[in-house]
Structure formats: C-alpha cells, structure tokens
Design an enzyme around this catalytic site. Structure first.
Site, short mmCIF file in Angstrom:
data_model
loop_
_atom_site.label_atom_id
_atom_site.label_comp_id
_atom_site.label_asym_id
_atom_site.label_seq_id
_atom_site.Cartn_x
_atom_site.Cartn_y
_atom_site.Cartn_z
N SER A 229 -43.20 -43.14 54.90
CA SER A 229 -41.86 -42.80 54.44
C SER A 229 -41.09 -42.04 55.53
CB SER A 229 -41.96 -42.00 53.13
OG SER A 229 -40.72 -41.91 52.48
N ASP B 55 -43.09 -47.71 48.90
CA ASP B 55 -43.24 -46.48 49.69
C ASP B 55 -44.71 -46.16 49.98
OD1 ASP B 55 -43.34 -43.78 50.54
OD2 ASP B 55 -41.55 -43.28 49.39
#
Length: 276
Positions: free
Chosen positions: A39, A157
C-alpha cells in the site's frame, strides 16, 4: 547477512514514512539489500529506491487531498471513495515518477493480496509491472470498488493480508531489518466488532473474507515478531510518537505536514543512533 527495509502502509498515515525516507535520502543512507512494503508503504519505497526526494510528500499532501482521489460523495453515488488508479497515474504523469529498475538503490518487493486465496503475494517492481502493482497494492477493499487484475487474477490492498511484511523480509534472508511503522509503538489492532457487511460484500470470496476478518491476528503477529525476533535477527523500529495526529483518511494539510515533520525527526534520531 542481508539487511531489509520494511515500510507499513496506512493510506494517509504514510506521510510519516515519507518524512523518514526523505531524511534518509538527504543523508545518502541506503544500507539495505532490499525493501518490502504494501500500500502506501510500497509507494513510499518506490520514491526512496529511485532517490526521488520529496515526491512522496507531494503525492500525499497535494494530490491525495484532492477530490479526484478522495470523495465520500462519489462513493455514495456508487464510485470509489479513494481512487488509487487516478492518484498513481496522475502522480506518475505530473511528477515524472522514476520507475524502480536495475539502477535503483536496491530491489523493491511489493505485496498484493490475492482475492481468491486471501494470501499476500510479493513481486519485484520493475518498468513493466509497476503500474499494476502499485494500484493493486493500494486498492483498499470497498473504498476502491474495483479489484485490479494482474495476469487474469484479481487483487486487493496488500495490507489486507500482510500489513507489516517483516516476516516475509526474514524469509527472504534478511537478518538486519529496519521497520517503519505508521502507528505508534504499543498499538494493538483489535478484532472487528461487526462482520455482517463484509460477509455481504465478500461472501462470494470466502478466502478473502476470512483474511479480512482475521486481519488483526496477522497484524498483531507481525508486531510480536518485531518485539521478539528470532535470535539471529536484529530489528530496528522507527515509529511515530503518540502525538501523531494523522489517521487513515486525514485530509488536513497542516496535520499531514506535522506528520511529515515528525517522520523527519524520528529518522534523524535513528541516523544518530546508527552512527553511534
């Protein structure tokens, strides 16, 4: 003995790592054999390994605070709350972001969560795959409604499955590991109080749903590894203080700049301790 730099994600909390890494660059501090992040941790590392000073700060404080990226209204109307595809490509176009390659300071591993298996996969970033990896690694479930496709596989993610990939760094051979956290020391992730919405949204992807529900166990397991590493491993932690005022979706530029300044201060302390 390999050394690694691990950077936690956390969306806008990544401003802390941006400050740390800018200070490292100013000191020409690149003692690592590889970096690994997910991320915002991955995007921060991408500017560090390419020695692109200040770009992560600009991306977070100038681009990520725009409505094109963050829009609750768009979300209510069926769109993305956080449009990570726009953010990455807008930054790449307007800042001429350099791409990790053979000339980078060291290789960068990017973690992305496989939506079918619920497991985190790690890929070395390069010119050919950087765009897909960065968008996928930052694709917060629900907030970003798409699941980016790479090689006919859906991903979300990377922080869903492995928010602090310190164990992976160890598996890759690192025995000196520096970890940049985005939460203060002592933070422990609590279990989710209600899972009915996740079950409704991701019931058709049971492995991903299980990973999301039990994310706190993975997160706290990484914290336990950091606090009690194997005997052959040395872990150094750089973390914000309890006064850190940036949350996952903080859009207040004054708070973001304070978080950036704190990252620089903590990096300065780490550099002094390393020299000593």
């Amino acid at each position: 003995m390999k050394s690694a730099l691990v950077v936690e994600g956390g969306a806008m909390r990544g401003i802390f790592a941006a400050g740390v890494l800018d200070k490292f660059m100013e000191a020409n501090y690149f003692p690592f054999d590889f970096g690994i992040g997910v991320s915002a941790g991955a995007t921060n590392l991408s500017t560090y390994v390419t020695r692109a000073h200040g770009l992560s700060r600009t991306i977070i404080t100038e681009f990520a605070t725009r409505r094109e990226f963050y829009s609750p209204l768009r979300f209510v109307q069926g769109g993305h709350m956080t449009d990570v595809h726009w953010l990455w490509h807008h930054a790449k176009k307007n800042l001429s972001l350099p791409v990790p390659n053979a000339k980078s300071a060291f290789p960068l591993y990017v973690g992305i969560t496989n939506a079918d298996t619920g497991q985190c996969e790690y890929h070395v970033a390069n010119t050919d795959n950087i765009d897909g990896l960065m968008v996928a690694s930052c694709a917060i479930p629900t907030a970003y409604r798409d699941q980016p496709i790479i090689n006919n596989q859906r991903y979300v993610d990377g922080g869903v499955a492995d928010a602090i990939p310190v164990k992976k760094a160890y598996q890759l051979g690192a025995r000196r590991i520096t970890v940049i956290l985005s939460q203060p020391r002592g933070f422990i992730k609590p279990p989710m109080k209600s899972i009915w919405l996740l079950e409704r949204l991701y019931g058709h992807q049971p492995a991903l749903l299980d990973t999301m529900i039990n994310r706190y166990e993975s997160y706290n397991g990484a914290l336990d590894f950091i606090a009690n590493p194997p005997e052959d491993c040395d872990v150094t932690v750089i973390a914000p203080s309890r006064s850190f005022c940036v949350k996952r979706l903080t859009m207040n530029k004054a708070k973001l700049l304070k978080g950036y300044a704190q990252g620089r201060r903590m990096a300065r302390r780490a550099l002094l301790a390393n020299v000593a």
